[in-house]
Design a protein around this motif. Structure first.
Motif, short mmCIF file in Angstrom:
data_model
loop_
_atom_site.label_atom_id
_atom_site.label_comp_id
_atom_site.label_asym_id
_atom_site.label_seq_id
_atom_site.Cartn_x
_atom_site.Cartn_y
_atom_site.Cartn_z
N HIS A 1 2.75 -4.85 31.01
CA HIS A 1 3.30 -4.60 32.33
C HIS A 1 2.53 -3.42 32.93
N LEU A 2 2.19 -3.53 34.21
CA LEU A 2 1.60 -2.40 34.93
C LEU A 2 2.74 -1.52 35.41
N THR A 3 2.86 -0.32 34.84
CA THR A 3 3.98 0.57 35.18
C THR A 3 3.58 1.69 36.12
N GLY A 4 2.28 1.87 36.33
CA GLY A 4 1.82 2.89 37.27
C GLY A 4 0.39 2.64 37.63
N TYR A 5 0.04 2.89 38.91
CA TYR A 5 -1.34 2.63 39.34
C TYR A 5 -1.71 3.57 40.48
N THR A 6 -2.86 4.22 40.33
CA THR A 6 -3.45 5.01 41.39
C THR A 6 -4.88 4.53 41.56
N LYS A 7 -5.20 4.00 42.73
CA LYS A 7 -6.51 3.40 42.96
C LYS A 7 -7.63 4.36 42.61
N ASP A 8 -8.61 3.84 41.88
CA ASP A 8 -9.80 4.58 41.46
C ASP A 8 -9.49 5.73 40.51
#
Length: 513
Positions: free
Chosen positions: A191-198
Motif C-alpha cells: 500500500h502507498l501510505t505516503g508520497y511526496t513528488k520527487d
C-alpha cells in the motif's frame, strides 16, 4: 527469449551462502531504497516510464506478471488466462476471488475492463495507450474478462503483464481524465501510505494481497534523487540501505566486491539508450540523408568509455544483445566514423552546412548532460553540425519531445517485457511512444507479421529485416546497452532479485538479514 542473460556477480564477504536471502521472519524496520528514476504520474493511464512502472509493480496488480528471470507471464490478479481458439485474436482471463481494494471493495472483471478502456480513452501523450494498439474491445462478465484483438497478437499477454495493465478501482478513477492527488487504490503487494513528488514514496506491506508474490516483504521507503551525484552522496553518507538506478559511472566502476560493508549485484540487462531524431518536415533532420550523416559520425565506444567508464556496452542495433532477433544493423551500415561520407550525404541533400538542430535531454536522468556534451563534441568536430543542447525537467522533457518540439533527444528504454516486440512498435512503429514522426509501412508490416507467431523464435527473421530498415531510415541511433547494478548494505539481502529486466521492480524481495 530472456530479456536478461543472468550474468550475476554477487560479491559477499564474511557471510555464509544461507544469508543471501532475507529472513522470512522479516522485521518492521523500514528499508530505504534510493533511485534517480522519476515518477511521472501515480495514475497508470498517465505514465510510460521506468520510474512510474517500478512503483506500479508494487502497489497495483496486473492480470499477469513475470517471475524473476521469467520469459513467460504467469497469473497474478488472474487465476487463469489463455487465448481462445488458435487465431490469437481473443484472450480470456478468470480473476482470482477475494481480491480487495484498499476501500474493502472486491475486484471484479468490470474493474479490469474499466482499467484498459480508460488507458485507451485518455490516450495520454506520455501514457501507455500505444502498447494496446491491437486491443479492439474488452468484455466483462462477473469474474471473467475477454479481450478482443483487432489483429493476431501473440505478445498481448506480455503487454497485459506490464504497468500498462495495472488494475484500478473503477469507483475511484475517472474514465476520461487522469486522477489527481497522491492516493493510490491498487491491490499490489504494498500500500502507498505516503508520497511526496520527487522526494519519497512510503510503502507498507499489503497483508491482504493475493497473487504470484509469496512473501510481501519489509516496509520500504523509496527516496528519489535529482541525479546520480545526489544518489552517490546519499549512499556514501548511509542515508539509504539500497542504491539502484542509477549511481554515477564513476562510483559504479569503482565498486569493490571485497568491501565487507556492502553487497554488489551486477547483471546483464536489456536496458538501452537511443538518440531519437525528429523526422517531421519542420525539423532540420527531416531528410534521411541528414540522419544518415549523423550515423556516420557517432562513436559509441568513446561514449561508453569517456562518459560511462565502461559500465555500458556500445549498441549497434534496435534490439539489444541477448534478445531474440538481435543484429548489428548499424555497424553493418556505418562500420566506422567517416566525416567524408557524412559530408557527401549532406551535399547531396543540398542543406546548409553546418546543419543546426536542437538536442534535449532529461535532467537528472543518469549522465544525460555529460552524454549530450560528448555527442555534441563528436558531431561538431566534423564541422558538419551545430548542436544546441539543453536539459529539461523530466516531465517537461517528455512533453516537449511528445509535441515534436525537439529535433533530437536521448531517452533510455527499459524493456516492457521479455520479447523483441517491445523494441519494435513502441519505438519505431507508426504512432510510437517516442514521437519521432517516423512512419514506415515496411516496418509496420514487419511488426504486425511478427506478432502472428506464438513460437516467438519464428519472429526472428521479421526483426532482422526490421532492424535493417531502421538502419537505412535512421529515425534513431542506438547508443548503448546498460548493465544492471544494485548495491545494498551488508545487512540487507535480496538485492540480486530487485531488477532483472522483466519490468518488475521487486521491492518485496528485500529484507533484513
Amino acid at each position: 527469449m530472456r530479456i536478461l542473460l543472468a550474468l550475476l556477480v554477487l560479491a559477499i564477504v564474511g557471510v555464509g551462502g544461507w544469508k543471501l536471502l532475507p529472513s522470512q521472519d522479516g522485521t518492521s524496520k523500514t528499508i530505504t531504497v534510493g533511485t534517480t528514476d522519476a515518477v511521472t504520474s501515480l495514475d497508470p493511464a498517465g505514465a510510460y516510464d521506468a520510474g512510474s512502472w517500478a512503483l506500479y509493480s508494487n502497489v497495483f496488480q496486473s492480470l499477469l506478471t513475470f517471475e524473476p528471470d521469467g520469459a513467460t507471464p504467469v497469473p497474478d490478479a488472474a487465476k487463469t488466462c489463455s487465448f481462445v481458439g488458435s487465431g490469437l485474436n481473443t484472450y480470456r482471463c478468470e480473476l482470482r476471488t477475494g481480491l480487495k481494494f484498499p476501500s474493502g471493495r472486491a475486484m471484479t472483471a468490470e474493474d479490469v475492463k474499466y482499467s484498459f478502456d480508460r488507458v485507451k480513452k485518455i490516450n495520454s501523450d506520455v501514457g501507455p495507450a500505444s502498447l494496446f494498439s491491437t486491443l479492439g474491445s474488452v468484455d466483462a462478465d462477473g469474474m471473467t474478462v475477454t479481450f478482443h484483438l483487432s489483429a493476431p497478437d501473440a505478445t498481448f499477454p506480455f503487454k497485459v503483464a506490464t504497468g500498462a495493465g495495472s488494475i484500478v478501482d473503477h469507483t475511484r478513477y475517472p474514465l476520461d481524465a487522469l486522477r489527481n492527488g497522491t492516493e493510490v487504490d491498487g491491490t499490489g503487494p504494498y500500500h502507498l501510505t505516503g508520497y511526496t513528488k520527487d522526494k519519497r514514496a512510503e510503502l507498507e506491506p499489503n497483508h491482504s494481497y493475493q497473487g504470484a508474490v509469496g512473501h510481501t516483504g519489509s516496509p520500504v521507503e523509496l527516496r528519489y534523487y535529482a541525479d546520480g551525484s545526489a544518489l552517490d552522496a546519499a549512499w556514501k553518507n548511509k542515508q539509504v540501505d539500497v542504491a539502484t538506478r542509477t549511481l554515477t559511472p564513476k562510483v559504479l566502476s569503482g565498486l569493490n566486491p571485497s568491501d565487507p560493508d556492502q553487497r554488489v549485484s551486477e547483471s546483464d540487462s536489456a536496458e538501452i539508450r537511443n538518440l531519437y531524431l525528429n523526422t517531421r518536415a519542420s525539423s532540420p533532420l527531416h531528410d534521411v540523408r541528414v540522419r544518415r550523416a549523423m550515423a556516420w559520425l557517432i562513436n559509441r565506444e568513446q561514449l561508453a568509455t569517456d562518459v560511462y567508464a565502461g559500465t555500458v556496452d556500445a549498441l549497434y542495433s534496435l534490439v539489444p544483445a541477448g534478445i531474440t532477433g538481435h543484429t548489428t544493423a548499424f555497424f553493418d551500415a556505418y562500420p566506422e566514423q567517416s566525416a567524408a561520407k557524412a559530408r557527401k550525404l549532406l551535399t547531396e541533400a543540398g542543406v546548409s552546412i553546418p546543419v543546426r538542430f536542437t538536442y534535449g535531454y532529461g535532467e537528472g536522468r543518469g549522465s544525460g548532460a555529460e552524454e549530450a556534451a560528448e555527442i555534441k563534441r563528436q558531431l561538431e568536430a566534423s564541422g558538419l553540425f551545430k548542436v544546441d543542447v539543453k536539459g529539461y525537467e523530466w516531465t517537461d522533457f517528455q512533453k516537449r519531445y511528445a509535441a515534436g518540439k525537439l529535433d533530437a533527444y536521448a531517452v533510455g528504454w527499459v524493456a516492457d517485457y521479455p520479447d523483441p516486440d517491445t523494441f519494435g512498435g513502441p519505438l519505431v512503429g507508426t504512432g510510437s511512444s517516442m514521437n519521432t514522426g517516423y512512419t514506415s509501412k515496411a516496418v509496420d508490416d514487419l511488426v504486425t507479421d511478427s506478432r502472428r507467431y506464438a513460437d516467438r523464435s519464428r519472429a526472428t527473421a521479421d526483426f532482422r529485416s526490421l532492424q535493417q530498415q531502421v538502419a537505412a531510415d535512421v529515425p534513431l541511433i542506438p547508443l548503448w546497452q546498460q548493465k544492471e547494478y544494485v548495491v545494498t548494505t551488508e545487512d540487507v539481502g535480496g538485492g540480486q532479485y530487485v531488477n532483472d529486466g522483466t519490468g518488475v521492480f521487486r521491492l518485496w524481495k528485500l529484507g533484513w538479514i
